[in-house]
Design a protein around this motif. Structure first.
Motif, PDB file in Angstrom:
ATOM      1  N   ASN A  45       0.822  -1.203   0.000  1.00  0.00           N
ATOM      2  CA  ASN A  45       0.000   0.000   0.000  1.00  0.00           C
ATOM      3  C   ASN A  45       0.862   1.261   0.000  1.00  0.00           C
ATOM      4  O   ASN A  45       0.588   2.230  -0.726  1.00  0.00           O
ATOM      5  N   HIS A 192      -3.716   2.503  -8.026  1.00  0.00           N
ATOM      6  CA  HIS A 192      -5.011   2.858  -7.441  1.00  0.00           C
ATOM      7  C   HIS A 192      -5.536   1.713  -6.570  1.00  0.00           C
ATOM      8  O   HIS A 192      -6.022   1.935  -5.453  1.00  0.00           O
ATOM      9  N   THR A 193      -5.430   0.479  -7.072  1.00  0.00           N
ATOM     10  CA  THR A 193      -5.925  -0.680  -6.324  1.00  0.00           C
ATOM     11  C   THR A 193      -5.149  -0.883  -5.029  1.00  0.00           C
ATOM     12  O   THR A 193      -5.736  -1.081  -3.955  1.00  0.00           O
ATOM     13  N   GLU A 195      -3.294   1.308  -3.434  1.00  0.00           N
ATOM     14  CA  GLU A 195      -3.481   2.462  -2.545  1.00  0.00           C
ATOM     15  C   GLU A 195      -4.774   2.351  -1.740  1.00  0.00           C
ATOM     16  O   GLU A 195      -4.906   2.968  -0.682  1.00  0.00           O
ATOM     17  N   HIS A 196      -5.722   1.552  -2.249  1.00  0.00           N
ATOM     18  CA  HIS A 196      -7.007   1.415  -1.572  1.00  0.00           C
ATOM     19  C   HIS A 196      -7.048   0.224  -0.613  1.00  0.00           C
ATOM     20  O   HIS A 196      -8.129  -0.210  -0.207  1.00  0.00           O
ATOM     21  N   PHE A 198      -6.760  -0.734   3.036  1.00  0.00           N
ATOM     22  CA  PHE A 198      -6.933   0.057   4.260  1.00  0.00           C
ATOM     23  C   PHE A 198      -6.810  -0.861   5.468  1.00  0.00           C
ATOM     24  O   PHE A 198      -7.643  -1.742   5.677  1.00  0.00           O
ATOM     25  N   ARG A 216     -11.047  11.761   5.487  1.00  0.00           N
ATOM     26  CA  ARG A 216     -10.650  10.354   5.388  1.00  0.00           C
ATOM     27  C   ARG A 216     -10.483   9.752   6.775  1.00  0.00           C
ATOM     28  O   ARG A 216      -9.874  10.353   7.658  1.00  0.00           O
ATOM     29  N   ARG A 309     -15.271   4.179   2.991  1.00  0.00           N
ATOM     30  CA  ARG A 309     -14.125   3.910   2.124  1.00  0.00           C
ATOM     31  C   ARG A 309     -14.585   3.834   0.664  1.00  0.00           C
ATOM     32  O   ARG A 309     -15.723   3.440   0.379  1.00  0.00           O
ATOM     33  N   SER A 313     -12.256  -0.913  -2.475  1.00  0.00           N
ATOM     34  CA  SER A 313     -11.226  -0.989  -1.440  1.00  0.00           C
ATOM     35  C   SER A 313     -11.125  -2.401  -0.876  1.00  0.00           C
ATOM     36  O   SER A 313     -12.064  -3.198  -0.958  1.00  0.00           O
ATOM     37  N   ILE A 315     -10.503  -3.732   2.862  1.00  0.00           N
ATOM     38  CA  ILE A 315     -10.378  -3.349   4.269  1.00  0.00           C
ATOM     39  C   ILE A 315      -9.830  -4.540   5.041  1.00  0.00           C
ATOM     40  O   ILE A 315     -10.379  -5.643   4.980  1.00  0.00           O
ATOM     41  N   ILE A 345     -16.756  -3.840  -1.648  1.00  0.00           N
ATOM     42  CA  ILE A 345     -15.570  -3.735  -0.807  1.00  0.00           C
ATOM     43  C   ILE A 345     -15.190  -5.131  -0.332  1.00  0.00           C
ATOM     44  O   ILE A 345     -16.034  -5.875   0.175  1.00  0.00           O
TER      45      ILE A 345
END
Length: 420
Positions: A45, A192-193, A195-196, A198, A216, A309, A313, A315, A345
């Protein structure tokens, strides 16, 4: 969506793969490698965001305070499995039903002050044909002692050679380069993927204070009140109604409503509130976060992450049941499935809780992964529960929760590994 992550000489892993589904449950005893697997996700990430490799592993007090993140556990010293001095992390990301991207990064950890890229690559995999067709997006390999790494970027025709810093991922540096559309699309989608991802670990003690407005959610969910209060009015009303809906279904039955309100002269700080009404009583009591239980605050933190989120994402929640009463296991799983499916998600969670595991049911067996230690060399391994040879016999003797509580799954894996 992120489909799988492969760990090679990462911390306690020799070579193992974590498969990710819409709801994935990672179980295992203490020191089995669960946290190390999650640390690998945290590394991916941060590395695609262009953070310095040494800072990712060891931390920078000023940066960490601002970004609300922690250094990777063990720092540089324990990032590579002993006696190795480098590790590799690989990720497979699904673009659509026909196309995947394979991202790989190898990092040298020879010394605390010498953390740098050894190799890095991004490959496009077309699964439309019987034999997957692989197209290189970029490949990079560094020469020993060189401060730069040469990357071949496949812009059509002959690849173009470009030099990049070794202290930062090539993929993050490519985001600012002018490349052909296929390269740019691949780089942007993969970053992008990743970075998401979490990593969520709600800290109730930090959720009780007044918090400034925020766009955020923090990884410890400390700013839940600020996130909710900063939402546009229509979205705020919708999300708070969903929070109230799920919280009111908790076994206690006394929580009727959850919301956040601006406070202070400038109305830029917020406090979290709930409304209590006990069964049989007509009196309603408003309680702020300072009077809420740890379990309730943790539940609200998880809910808020699911509801705020971005879609797509992943999680990650370590010890999801920490601080939650076993009676909440059913509603927690129902919530994860409902909201995760609706908002697209994916959820990866770790747990030791027998009650939660029993709530899963046998239909979830394909999505349970066991972290355990190899009997040969002590390295961590990840094994799908359904791949345990003696699983039918084990389930005949008890539920998943009972098997985990009694250590029978780990014992069976030990016997399976030793050939007994």
């Amino acid at each position: 969506m992120l489909k799988e992550v492969r760990y090679k000489n990462w911390k306690s892993f020799a070579d193992s793969t974590l498969y990710i589904d819409p709801l994935t449950i990672l179980i295992g005893t203490n020191a089995s490698g669960k946290s190390n697997a999650l640390d690998g996700l945290a590394f991916l990430n941060r590395v695609v965001q262009g953070k310095d490799l040494q800072t990712i592993l060891s931390g920078d007090p000023a940066l960490l305070l601002e970004a609300n993140i922690q250094a990777i556990r063990g720092g540089v010293e324990w990032a590579s499995r002993r006696p190795f001095t480098s590790f590799t992390l690989e990720a497979v990301i699904e673009y659509n039903e026909e196309i995947d991207y394979h991202y790989s990064i190898e990092v040298s950890t020879k010394s605390e002050s010498d953390v740098e890229i050894v190799s890095e690559s991004l490959i496009k995999i077309n699964r439309k044909t019987n034999k997957p067709n692989k197209t290189k997006i970029f490949t990079a390999t560094a020469e020993e002692d060189s401060p730069t790494i040469a990357a071949s970027v496949y812009n059509g025709g002959r690849p173009k050679k470009k030099l990049f810093k070794r202290s930062v991922s090539v993929i993050s540096q490519l985001k600012n380069q002018e490349t052909r559309e296929e390269v740019d699309e691949a780089v942007q989608f993969v970053t992008h993927t990743l970075e998401h991802i979490f990593i969520l670990d709600p800290a109730p003690a930090l959720m009780r204070d007044y918090k400034p407005f925020s766009s955020r959610l923090a990884s410890n969910a400390s700013n839940v009140a600020g996130v909710l209060a900063a939402l546009p009015e229509e979205e705020k009303s919708h999300i708070e109604s969903l929070l109230s809906k799920y919280v009111s279904r908790l076994p206690e039955g006394d929580l009727q409503r959850v919301w956040a309100e601006p406070v202070g002269r400038f109305q830029k700080d917020a406090m979290l509130y709930c409304e209590e009404q006990w069964p049989g009583s007509s009196e309603k009591l408003i309680v702020d976060a300072r009077g809420m239980s740890d379990g309730t605050l943790r539940f609200i933190g998880i809910l808020t992450a699911l509801l705020t989120r971005p879609k797509g994402s992943l999680i990650v929640i370590e010890e999801i049941d920490n601080g939650l009463h076993p009676s909440r296991a059913g509603i927690l799983l129902e919530m994860l499935n409902e909201i995760g499916t609706e908002r697209q998600i994916d959820i990866l969670m770790t747990t030791h809780n027998p009650a939660l595991l029993d709530e899963l049911g046998v239909e979830m067996i394909p999505f349970i992964i066991v972290a355990h230690r190899s009997t040969d060399h002590g390295a961590s391994k990840l094994t799908l529960l359904e791949n345990i040879q003696a699983l039918p016999k084990l389930l005949a003797g008890g539920s998943i929760g009972k098997l985990v509580a009694g250590g029978e799954i780990e014992e069976t894996l030990t016997q399976q590994g030793s050939g007994k």
